[in-house]
Design a protein around this motif. Structure first.
Motif, mmCIF file in Angstrom:
data_model
loop_
_atom_site.group_PDB
_atom_site.id
_atom_site.type_symbol
_atom_site.label_atom_id
_atom_site.label_comp_id
_atom_site.label_asym_id
_atom_site.label_seq_id
_atom_site.Cartn_x
_atom_site.Cartn_y
_atom_site.Cartn_z
ATOM 1 N N TRP B 148 15.942 29.520 17.682
ATOM 2 C CA TRP B 148 17.144 29.696 16.853
ATOM 3 C C TRP B 148 18.319 28.922 17.425
ATOM 4 O O TRP B 148 19.116 28.342 16.679
ATOM 5 N N GLY B 149 18.442 28.902 18.760
ATOM 6 C CA GLY B 149 19.524 28.147 19.392
ATOM 7 C C GLY B 149 19.396 26.655 19.121
ATOM 8 O O GLY B 149 20.386 25.980 18.833
ATOM 9 N N LEU B 150 18.151 26.136 19.164
ATOM 10 C CA LEU B 150 17.929 24.715 18.885
ATOM 11 C C LEU B 150 18.299 24.402 17.439
ATOM 12 O O LEU B 150 18.911 23.369 17.151
ATOM 13 N N ALA B 200 22.622 26.385 26.082
ATOM 14 C CA ALA B 200 22.215 27.789 26.127
ATOM 15 C C ALA B 200 20.750 27.927 25.692
ATOM 16 O O ALA B 200 19.964 28.614 26.358
ATOM 17 N N ALA B 201 20.384 27.259 24.609
ATOM 18 C CA ALA B 201 19.009 27.385 24.090
ATOM 19 C C ALA B 201 17.997 26.909 25.130
ATOM 20 O O ALA B 201 16.945 27.524 25.316
ATOM 21 N N VAL B 202 18.333 25.806 25.809
ATOM 22 C CA VAL B 202 17.434 25.287 26.836
ATOM 23 C C VAL B 202 17.431 26.226 28.042
ATOM 24 O O VAL B 202 16.391 26.476 28.650
ATOM 25 N N PHE B 220 21.671 39.579 24.882
ATOM 26 C CA PHE B 220 22.714 38.643 25.324
ATOM 27 C C PHE B 220 22.490 37.263 24.714
ATOM 28 O O PHE B 220 23.409 36.630 24.187
ATOM 29 N N ALA B 221 21.234 36.796 24.789
ATOM 30 C CA ALA B 221 20.906 35.474 24.245
ATOM 31 C C ALA B 221 21.233 35.431 22.746
ATOM 32 O O ALA B 221 21.824 34.462 22.254
ATOM 33 N N ARG B 222 20.853 36.495 22.049
ATOM 34 C CA ARG B 222 21.088 36.528 20.600
ATOM 35 C C ARG B 222 22.585 36.588 20.318
ATOM 36 O O ARG B 222 23.115 35.824 19.514
ATOM 37 N N VAL B 228 28.728 32.173 18.980
ATOM 38 C CA VAL B 228 29.273 30.812 18.980
ATOM 39 C C VAL B 228 29.141 30.200 17.583
ATOM 40 O O VAL B 228 30.072 29.545 17.083
ATOM 41 N N ALA B 229 28.003 30.426 16.925
ATOM 42 C CA ALA B 229 27.806 29.863 15.585
ATOM 43 C C ALA B 229 28.840 30.424 14.604
ATOM 44 O O ALA B 229 29.482 29.669 13.857
ATOM 45 N N VAL B 230 29.036 31.748 14.646
ATOM 46 C CA VAL B 230 30.011 32.375 13.738
ATOM 47 C C VAL B 230 31.424 31.873 14.067
ATOM 48 O O VAL B 230 32.211 31.542 13.174
#
Lengths: 78, 427
Positions: B148-150, B200-202, B220-222, B228-230
């Protein structure tokens, strides 16, 4: 597959790449037909899946509550 | 048997390596620019020299590393290759390289043609990367925060690039100068959105894998990725609607996210299972310390205004680019490149040399110390322009050492492969 005897377990949770793959590939050299190799990791080894598939091995992944991914590997069709 | 194993799914070795070997050349160019025009680079973040240096590092060096790594990380993280990696790399690599040169030349006064060339070349490269990465990322069955981060990072890259193209057209006179106000959003999407989300994703994947730490807590990851996206979407919408404080809110939000990420990563690294402090760990620690230090400075800059007459944003930029992103990339390159060389050697010979022989720990530590000195010199140069010359020399040396170390690893790879080849010939 559930009844397949486990011939070896590789606990690679404390190992940095490429040691888990190195140990797994070495162990596959001597894996008897009809027996199973278990690889314990804290992540899914996606690159390994392709190598297994392309080389005649079947695998199944089990996720445990303690965070372990257990990859059950055996010869395909065995 | 191992030597006969088939590894078709990994991208060809030449695909990621061409990006990794081009990146140091941009570090060399950036170092040279600092030596020659360091006073102008540090006069303000808006001087042509400062913009050229920033883009030599970001578009020239870092984007090469990030796109090269995407080819390699996607199969590992998601079990999916980028679509047609060989064709894609053959198109993207020259376009990215020439586009980076054209962009820096444009800032340094080469004229409208250079900006037009940069837009066309970088546009081609990024549209191709976006399309092919999206195809792989949306079709993978893999789950989890890295995938999802990627996805979010690749979308942020497209937005950052589109904003960058608008800015290039505005500098060219094609668009009204008012469009230059978009630069705040361009920086936010490029550094916070694309680079930050990608980092972060990596990290969710490689920090536990290579540094042998516990995993980041799933919540935390989610929360960080979604937050950040929002923040980026809502902050941009408010900015476009004319809300005066949108830029400050975006900056403070990103500063908080950077601080939280740095704190979580440092805490995990303290709990690592193997207590070896290798060069990769040191690069990560420097990066996280830089992110932790820049967060309050960024918040201070936007909340209270810059009391230093332009130095504060430059300081934040140095900490983010050289201290943060560059440190992580150097540390990761020293893991990724030996690993993929090892993986490809494993295809051909059953007992490849240990990964640690490809780039020795001593050479990596030497590079860490050189890089640390370079970051320190850059920080001093914010106030003392003369230090820019030292910073430039150190940055150029860092690029040179990276090229030498990666070249050395390739040499070991070729020698090991060549030595083993005759043994496998039948008869």
């Amino acid at each position: 597959m559930a009844d397949t005897p486990v011939s070896r377990i590789i606990d690679a949770r404390e190992l940095a790449p490429p040691e888990p793959m190195e140990l797994t590939l070495e162990a596959l050299d001597t894996l008897p037909r009809g027996e199973e190799l278990q690889l314990w990791l804290l992540r899914e080894p996606f690159p390994l899946y392709n190598i297994l598939k392309n080389n005649g091995f079947a695998h199944r992944v089990e996720y445990c509550d303690d965070g372990r991914f257990i990859v059950h590997i055996r010869h395909a069709g065995a | 048997m191992a030597a006969e194993l088939s590894f078709e799914q990994a991208p060809p070795l030449s695909v990621p390596l061409r990006f990794f070997f081009t990146a140091p050349l941009f570090a060399l160019a950036a170092g040279l620019l600092l030596v020659l025009r360091g006073d102008a680079v540090f006069a303000s973040r808006w001087t042509p020299e400062a913009l050229a240096l920033t883009h030599l590092l970001t578009v020239g060096m870092m984007l090469q590393v990030m796109v090269g790594a995407l080819f390699q990380v996607l199969p590992v993280a998601a079990g999916a290759n980028l679509w047609r990696p060989r064709v894609l790399a053959a198109l993207v690599h020259p376009a990215l390289t020439l586009g980076g040169i054209a962009l820096a030349a444009g800032f340094l006064g080469a004229g409208a043609l250079a900006f037009h060339a940069a837009i066309a070349l970088l546009g081609t490269a990024l549209v191709a990367v976006f399309a092919c990465a999206s195809a792989g990322l949306w079709h993978t069955p893999a789950l989890g925060p890295t995938v999802w981060g990627l996805r979010a990072a690749v979308v942020a890259l497209a937005v950052a690039a589109a904003l960058g193209f608008a800015l290039a057209l505005a500098r060219n006179g094609v668009l009204e100068p008012a469009w230059l106000a978009l630069s705040a959003l361009h920086q936010g999407w490029a550094l916070g959105g694309w680079a930050g989300l990608l980092l972060a994703a990596v990290a969710w994947l490689v920090v536990p894998m290579f540094l042998l730490t516990p995993s980041y807590p799933a919540w935390f990851a989610r929360a960080l990725s979604i937050g950040v996206a929002v923040l980026m979407v809502a902050g941009s919408a408010l900015w476009l609607s004319g809300w005066q404080s949108a830029e400050a809110a975006l900056a403070i939000g990103l500063a908080l996210a950077a601080a939280a990420f740095a704190a979580a990563t440092l805490a995990l690294q303290r709990r690592r299972r193997r207590k070896v402090a290798d060069a990769c760990l040191r690069f990560w620690q420097l990066a996280m310390a830089s992110l932790a230090a820049l967060a309050p400075l960024l918040a201070w800059d936007v909340a209270a205004g810059d009391p230093t007459g332009g130095a504060l944003p430059v300081l934040v930029g140095v900490l983010a680019l050289a201290g943060g992103f560059l440190s992580v990339m150097l540390g990761m390159l020293y893991k990724i490149v030996p690993f993929i060389l090892w993986l490809h050697l494993r295809r051909r010979i059953s007992r490849p040399p240990a990964m640690t022989r490809l780039v020795t720990e001593g050479r990596q530590l030497l590079h860490f110390r050189l890089h640390l000195a370079g970051v320190a010199a850059l920080l001093v140069a914010v106030w003392l322009p003369l230090a820019a010359i030292a910073a430039g020399v150190l940055l150029a040396l860092s690029g040179g050492l990276l090229a030498a170390n990666l070249g050395g690893a390739l040499k070991v790879y070729l020698a090991a492969g060549a030595g083993a080849e005759p043994a496998r010939q039948p008869g």
